[in-house]
Scaffold this active site. Structure first.
Site, PDB file in Angstrom:
ATOM      1  N   ALA A  64      -6.065  -1.804  -5.505  1.00 46.39           N
ATOM      2  CA  ALA A  64      -6.674  -3.095  -5.817  1.00 46.39           C
ATOM      3  C   ALA A  64      -8.194  -3.037  -5.899  1.00 46.39           C
ATOM      4  O   ALA A  64      -8.796  -3.541  -6.862  1.00 46.39           O
ATOM      5  CB  ALA A  64      -6.243  -4.134  -4.782  1.00 46.39           C
TER       6      ALA A  64
ATOM      7  N   LYS B 148       6.724  -5.065  -4.813  1.00 47.38           N
ATOM      8  CA  LYS B 148       7.497  -3.842  -5.025  1.00 47.38           C
ATOM      9  C   LYS B 148       8.488  -3.649  -3.884  1.00 47.38           C
ATOM     10  O   LYS B 148       8.110  -3.711  -2.717  1.00 47.38           O
ATOM     11  CB  LYS B 148       6.576  -2.621  -5.115  1.00 47.38           C
ATOM     12  CG  LYS B 148       5.503  -2.756  -6.180  1.00 47.38           C
ATOM     13  CD  LYS B 148       6.083  -3.075  -7.537  1.00 47.38           C
ATOM     14  CE  LYS B 148       5.019  -3.381  -8.564  1.00 47.38           C
ATOM     15  NZ  LYS B 148       5.594  -4.021  -9.775  1.00 47.38           N
TER      16      LYS B 148
ATOM     17  N   LYS C 197       8.828   5.032  -4.671  1.00 45.08           N
ATOM     18  CA  LYS C 197       7.625   5.846  -4.390  1.00 45.08           C
ATOM     19  C   LYS C 197       7.011   5.441  -3.051  1.00 45.08           C
ATOM     20  O   LYS C 197       6.402   6.277  -2.370  1.00 45.08           O
ATOM     21  CB  LYS C 197       6.613   5.735  -5.536  1.00 45.08           C
ATOM     22  CG  LYS C 197       6.159   4.341  -5.910  1.00 45.08           C
ATOM     23  CD  LYS C 197       4.969   3.833  -5.132  1.00 45.08           C
ATOM     24  CE  LYS C 197       4.573   2.455  -5.593  1.00 45.08           C
ATOM     25  NZ  LYS C 197       3.472   1.850  -4.795  1.00 45.08           N
TER      26      LYS C 197
ATOM     27  N   ARG D 107      -1.074   2.348   4.077  1.00 49.43           N
ATOM     28  CA  ARG D 107      -0.255   2.045   5.247  1.00 49.43           C
ATOM     29  C   ARG D 107       0.979   2.923   5.356  1.00 49.43           C
ATOM     30  O   ARG D 107       1.370   3.353   6.449  1.00 49.43           O
ATOM     31  CB  ARG D 107       0.156   0.567   5.204  1.00 49.43           C
ATOM     32  CG  ARG D 107      -1.011  -0.382   5.401  1.00 49.43           C
ATOM     33  CD  ARG D 107      -0.655  -1.799   5.041  1.00 49.43           C
ATOM     34  NE  ARG D 107      -0.473  -1.953   3.603  1.00 49.43           N
ATOM     35  CZ  ARG D 107      -0.234  -3.118   3.003  1.00 49.43           C
ATOM     36  NH1 ARG D 107      -0.159  -4.214   3.725  1.00 49.43           N
ATOM     37  NH2 ARG D 107      -0.092  -3.177   1.706  1.00 49.43           N
ATOM     38  N   ASN D 108       1.648   3.190   4.205  1.00 43.98           N
ATOM     39  CA  ASN D 108       2.840   4.029   4.243  1.00 43.98           C
ATOM     40  C   ASN D 108       2.519   5.414   4.793  1.00 43.98           C
ATOM     41  O   ASN D 108       3.240   5.956   5.631  1.00 43.98           O
ATOM     42  CB  ASN D 108       3.430   4.172   2.828  1.00 43.98           C
ATOM     43  CG  ASN D 108       3.939   2.866   2.272  1.00 43.98           C
ATOM     44  OD1 ASN D 108       4.668   2.144   2.937  1.00 43.98           O
ATOM     45  ND2 ASN D 108       3.551   2.553   1.050  1.00 43.98           N
TER      46      ASN D 108
END
Length: 360
Positions: A148, A108, A199, A276-277
């Protein structure tokens, strides 16, 4: 019974072996040059070390030097390499794909030229192939709120398979869909992938909610009462993100309703919940610069931050060309200031939701 060969053995690529093999099919995982320890672990113990789970029955693991063997007799391919390795993955696939094969892409993100024209990653992947082969291979992608580990342990998950060919999408859906892995399809290829990329940008901003809250607690603000957290702050960020995601769709002549589905605000929601973001956004919200926050997370892949730089630079170019008004995308512009220019968080609240304050 079908066989799927996957280039890349990260957690998402490996987790997707679960619904595929649950339907009686087989998977061949091919590790990249960075996945040697993962493949070694699967070959020796059957356990993916990052997922900390056994890979499902019907899954085989191959090192990169054995890719030719893994691709023998297979028509279904998945590119599981992250956004930083898309060009590399395309170069590898250029020597492994044959006419008539179908490729599903997971990465992505976006790429942009100097004029601000944006390109989705499945197209970047395809562009690494010789032109004639590119015409004889289909490319599709998966988007939507899909953690995941949850897929790997059979949690209910709703996703969108997207591409230009509806028949190909229907084929992929039949192969993957189970009673817990629910698949919808969309031929708004650009729109779905645009949502999947942006996003991640806005989820970085969602981290500001947690970071500023922690700063308030550390400063022991007068009258602070712990039950009253920063949800108002987060809701406003999420609301503006939703508006801007729709505006991106309109700008690139995609279906503006795409933002309303699981690949739009649905995926933005789950990405804003953590990861993480959000973690790096939280650190910046606490009052340090992005460079300082990044230094606290060595070796961590920050795809959202990278996408912010790509889109932020593109936005500047589009504004200079007169394509995008300067008042549009105030949140994304500020995210670029924070990430691309190392500025402090100073959310431009008064620029949100349109000049009338109601999103018009």
């Amino acid at each position: 019974m079908a066989t799927l060969v996957v280039l890349g053995s990260g957690i998402m690529a490996t987790a997707l072996a679960t619904p595929f093999t649950d339907n009686g099919h087989t998977v061949r995982l091919v590790g990249t040059h960075l996945d040697r320890e993962i493949i070694d672990s699967i070959q020796k113990t059957g356990i993916h070390p990052n997922l900390q789970l056994k890979v499902p029955e019907g899954t085989e693991a191959y090192q990169l030097e054995d890719a030719d063997k893994a691709f023998e007799g297979v028509d279904l391919v998945m590119s599981g390499v992250n956004s930083f390795g898309v060009e590399w993955a395309g170069e590898q696939l250029a020597g492994l794909l044959r006419p008539g094969m179908h490729v599903m892409a997971l990465a992505k993100g976006l790429r942009a030229d100097d004029e601000g024209n944006l390109e989705i990653l499945p197209n970047v992947l395809a562009n690494q192939l010789p032109e004639e082969l590119r015409k004889q291979v289909t490319f599709s992608a998966i988007a939507g709120p899909s953690i995941a580990g949850e897929v790997a342990v059979h949690r209910h998950t709703c996703v969108t398979f997207t591409g230009k060919d509806q028949q190909v999408l229907d084929m992929w859906k039949e192969l993957f869909e189970t009673d817990y892995y629910h698949v919808w399809t969309s031929t708004d290829f650009m729109g779905i992938e645009l949502m999947a990329a942006t996003k991640n940008c806005y989820a970085f901003g969602a981290g500001f909610m947690h970071g500023t809250l922690k700063r308030l607690q550390d400063e022991k603000v007068a009258g602070w009462d712990s039950p009253y957290v920063n949800y108002n702050y987060g809701a406003a960020i999420f609301g503006q993100a939703s508006i801007e995601m729709q505006e991106w769709l309109q700008l690139l002549e995609c279906d503006p309703q795409t933002v309303m589905g699981i690949a739009g605000i649905g995926d933005c929601f789950v990405t804003s919940m953590g990861g993480r973001n959000v973690k790096v956004g939280t650190l910046v919200g606490e009052g340090i610069t992005f460079s300082e926050a990044k230094a606290k997370m060595p070796g961590v892949t920050l795809e959202g931050a990278t996408c912010i730089v790509v889109v932020g630079k593109a936005l500047k170019a589009l504004t200079e060309r007169g394509v995008v008004p300067a008042e549009k995308f105030p949140l994304l512009r500020h995210l670029y200031e924070v990430v691309g220019e190392d500025q402090a968080v100073d959310v431009p609240w008064k620029k949100f939701f349109g000049t009338h304050g109601d999103g018009r």
